[in-house]
Design a protein around this motif. Structure first.
Motif, mmCIF file in Angstrom:
data_model
loop_
_atom_site.group_PDB
_atom_site.id
_atom_site.type_symbol
_atom_site.label_atom_id
_atom_site.label_comp_id
_atom_site.label_asym_id
_atom_site.label_seq_id
_atom_site.Cartn_x
_atom_site.Cartn_y
_atom_site.Cartn_z
ATOM 1 N N ARG A 101 -11.413 -5.195 -1.117
ATOM 2 C CA ARG A 101 -12.302 -5.498 -2.245
ATOM 3 C C ARG A 101 -13.776 -5.500 -1.836
ATOM 4 N NH1 ARG A 101 -10.074 -7.484 -7.034
ATOM 5 N NH2 ARG A 101 -7.835 -7.967 -6.918
ATOM 6 N N THR A 102 -14.069 -5.743 -0.571
ATOM 7 C CA THR A 102 -15.466 -5.688 -0.121
ATOM 8 C C THR A 102 -15.985 -4.255 -0.100
ATOM 9 O OG1 THR A 102 -14.926 -5.505 2.242
ATOM 10 C CG2 THR A 102 -15.118 -7.728 1.328
ATOM 11 N N LEU A 103 -15.076 -3.283 -0.129
ATOM 12 C CA LEU A 103 -15.459 -1.876 -0.064
ATOM 13 C C LEU A 103 -15.294 -1.146 -1.396
ATOM 14 C CD1 LEU A 103 -13.786 -0.941 3.356
ATOM 15 C CD2 LEU A 103 -16.174 -1.556 2.939
ATOM 16 N N THR A 104 -14.340 -1.593 -2.200
ATOM 17 C CA THR A 104 -14.073 -0.921 -3.482
ATOM 18 C C THR A 104 -13.315 -1.856 -4.413
ATOM 19 O OG1 THR A 104 -12.998 0.988 -4.546
ATOM 20 C CG2 THR A 104 -11.915 0.075 -2.610
ATOM 21 N N PRO A 105 -13.538 -1.764 -5.724
ATOM 22 C CA PRO A 105 -12.776 -2.588 -6.664
ATOM 23 C C PRO A 105 -11.439 -1.971 -7.046
ATOM 24 C CG PRO A 105 -14.429 -1.346 -7.851
ATOM 25 C CD PRO A 105 -14.633 -1.021 -6.388
ATOM 26 N N GLN A 106 -11.213 -0.729 -6.615
ATOM 27 C CA GLN A 106 -10.032 -0.017 -7.089
ATOM 28 C C GLN A 106 -9.491 0.935 -6.031
ATOM 29 O OE1 GLN A 106 -10.266 1.757 -11.080
ATOM 30 N NE2 GLN A 106 -9.439 3.647 -10.198
ATOM 31 N N ILE A 107 -8.172 1.013 -5.924
ATOM 32 C CA ILE A 107 -7.499 1.995 -5.070
ATOM 33 C C ILE A 107 -6.653 2.897 -5.966
ATOM 34 C CG2 ILE A 107 -5.729 2.333 -3.290
ATOM 35 C CD1 ILE A 107 -8.367 1.392 -2.144
ATOM 36 N N ASP A 108 -6.868 4.202 -5.842
ATOM 37 C CA ASP A 108 -6.116 5.170 -6.639
ATOM 38 C C ASP A 108 -4.892 5.696 -5.903
ATOM 39 O OD1 ASP A 108 -8.070 5.472 -8.938
ATOM 40 O OD2 ASP A 108 -9.356 6.060 -7.265
ATOM 41 N N VAL A 109 -4.991 5.746 -4.575
ATOM 42 C CA VAL A 109 -3.896 6.261 -3.757
ATOM 43 C C VAL A 109 -3.690 5.329 -2.566
ATOM 44 C CG1 VAL A 109 -3.050 8.168 -2.345
ATOM 45 C CG2 VAL A 109 -4.441 8.640 -4.378
ATOM 46 N N LEU A 110 -2.458 4.913 -2.349
ATOM 47 C CA LEU A 110 -2.095 4.111 -1.179
ATOM 48 C C LEU A 110 -1.061 4.872 -0.371
ATOM 49 C CD1 LEU A 110 -1.913 1.541 0.587
ATOM 50 C CD2 LEU A 110 -0.245 0.650 -1.074
ATOM 51 N N TYR A 111 -1.403 5.180 0.876
ATOM 52 C CA TYR A 111 -0.449 5.822 1.781
ATOM 53 C C TYR A 111 -0.140 4.845 2.902
ATOM 54 C CZ TYR A 111 1.430 9.183 5.207
ATOM 55 O OH TYR A 111 2.219 9.832 6.135
ATOM 56 N N VAL A 112 1.063 4.279 2.890
ATOM 57 C CA VAL A 112 1.474 3.301 3.899
ATOM 58 C C VAL A 112 2.058 4.077 5.083
ATOM 59 C CG1 VAL A 112 2.765 1.192 4.356
ATOM 60 C CG2 VAL A 112 1.966 1.679 2.031
ATOM 61 N N ASN A 113 1.225 4.335 6.055
ATOM 62 C CA ASN A 113 1.578 5.200 7.172
ATOM 63 C C ASN A 113 1.839 4.437 8.468
ATOM 64 O OD1 ASN A 113 1.459 7.869 8.776
ATOM 65 N ND2 ASN A 113 -0.250 6.696 9.646
ATOM 66 N N ALA A 114 1.301 3.241 8.601
ATOM 67 C CA ALA A 114 1.398 2.506 9.871
ATOM 68 C C ALA A 114 2.846 2.309 10.302
ATOM 69 C CB ALA A 114 0.705 1.149 9.741
ATOM 70 N N GLY A 115 3.114 2.619 11.548
ATOM 71 C CA GLY A 115 4.465 2.445 12.064
ATOM 72 C C GLY A 115 4.621 3.096 13.422
ATOM 73 N N PHE A 116 5.720 2.792 14.089
ATOM 74 C CA PHE A 116 6.021 3.359 15.401
ATOM 75 C C PHE A 116 7.505 3.166 15.656
ATOM 76 C CE2 PHE A 116 5.500 -1.080 16.041
ATOM 77 C CZ PHE A 116 6.348 -1.418 17.085
ATOM 78 N N GLY A 117 8.002 3.786 16.714
ATOM 79 C CA GLY A 117 9.404 3.616 17.052
ATOM 80 C C GLY A 117 9.593 3.259 18.517
ATOM 81 N N LYS A 118 10.483 2.322 18.767
ATOM 82 C CA LYS A 118 10.916 2.015 20.127
ATOM 83 C C LYS A 118 12.435 2.143 20.171
ATOM 84 C CE LYS A 118 7.094 -0.740 21.919
ATOM 85 N NZ LYS A 118 6.688 -1.989 22.612
ATOM 86 N N TYR A 119 12.950 2.376 21.351
ATOM 87 C CA TYR A 119 14.354 2.753 21.469
ATOM 88 C C TYR A 119 15.068 1.872 22.483
ATOM 89 C CZ TYR A 119 12.443 6.633 18.913
ATOM 90 O OH TYR A 119 11.804 7.378 17.964
ATOM 91 N N ALA A 120 16.319 1.538 22.164
ATOM 92 C CA ALA A 120 17.139 0.713 23.057
ATOM 93 C C ALA A 120 18.596 0.868 22.672
ATOM 94 C CB ALA A 120 16.727 -0.760 22.971
ATOM 95 N N SER A 121 19.448 0.780 23.655
ATOM 96 C CA SER A 121 20.885 0.827 23.391
ATOM 97 C C SER A 121 21.333 -0.476 22.735
ATOM 98 C CB SER A 121 21.657 1.028 24.694
ATOM 99 O OG SER A 121 21.501 -0.108 25.534
ATOM 100 N N ILE A 122 22.495 -0.456 22.133
ATOM 101 C CA ILE A 122 23.024 -1.669 21.495
ATOM 102 C C ILE A 122 23.058 -2.826 22.484
ATOM 103 C CG2 ILE A 122 25.063 -2.690 20.407
ATOM 104 C CD1 ILE A 122 25.770 0.140 19.408
#
Length: 251
Positions: A75-96
């Motif tokens: 809100r300090t940068l804009t009053p409105q969002i027209d597009v939201l792309y939730v991209n944050a993420g990563f993968g880690k791997y392990a056996s059961i």
């Protein structure tokens, strides 16, 4: 024709890889873009590359305190969002046998909790006609060894696409997902794999890609831009695979 002219977009986890490529494509299509990342220095470096139509916020998708501050920071940068792309993420791997609570919580905090509360916090800034895009993954379609937690987390996001679509229809806000396959990014930098393991993994995947190559981040970005634009105006609750045919086509 600029598909996102005069739109304001928020992209999480956009200091590298697909997120950064999408920010660039959004800007080329007329949007003003706000990116998030975990560190101020990488935010600053990325903003310099993206230019005057980009702004940045330090926010960690795996921290509840940061997620709950996201609305006020935006809100300090804009009053409105027209597009939201939730991209944050990563993968880690392990056996059961070797999965522990830290391994589980780290990925579920970012991928599941992060996705849910990012949408929740930004939704009040979105009006009728806005668009949300989530990241799923091809791991939801196959049984990949050592990826039980990562696959389960992405499957939860896949479920969000359907349930959020049911809730957002009355608000006339569209939500869809992009499901990247083997992409040439720095994805493994935050993983727990050694360089040798990364090379072995890539070597095992490559022969299974019918198109015979890994994708570039820009190829995923163009699909995200499509989903964000009015060109996809009748797409809602859909998942688009960008995977070169892997693993659906047997060769």
């Amino acid at each position: 024709m600029q598909k996102l002219k005069n739109k304001v977009a928020l992209i999480t986890g956009a200091t590298s890889g697909i997120g950064k490529a999408t920010a660039l494509d959004f800007i080329e299509n007329g949007a003003t873009v706000i990116i998030t990342g975990r560190f101020q220095n990488t935010i600053d470096e990325t903003i310099k590359e993206l230019g005057l139509n980009a702004k940045g916020i330090v926010s960690d998708a795996g921290k509840m305190s940061d997620l709950l501050e996201l609305n006020s920071k935006v809100r300090t940068l804009t009053p409105q969002i027209d597009v939201l792309y939730v991209n944050a993420g990563f993968g880690k791997y392990a056996s059961i046998e070797t999965i522990n609570e830290e391994h589980f919580d780290e990925q579920f905090n970012v991928i599941v909790k992060g996705t849910l509360f990012t949408v929740q916090q930004i939704l009040p800034l979105m009006k009728e006609g806005s668009s949300i895009i989530l990241n799923t993954s091809i791991v939801t379609e196959i049984g990949m060894p050592n990826s039980a937690v990562y696959s389960a987390a992405k499957s939860a996001v896949q479920s969000f696409v359907k349930t959020f679509a049911a809730e957002l229809a009355s608000k006339k806000i569209r939500i869809n997902a992009v499901s990247p396959g083997p992409i040439n990014t720095n994805y493994f930098e935050r993983s727990n794999l050694t360089q040798e393991q990364i090379e072995k993994f890539a070597g095992s995947v490559f022969p299974q890609i019918p198109l015979g190559r890994f994708a570039q981040p820009s190829e995923v970005a163009k699909v995200v831009t499509f989903l964000a634009s009015d060109d996809a105006s009748f797409m809602h609750g859909s998942e688009v695979f960008v995977d070169g045919g892997f693993p659906k086509i047997k060769i």
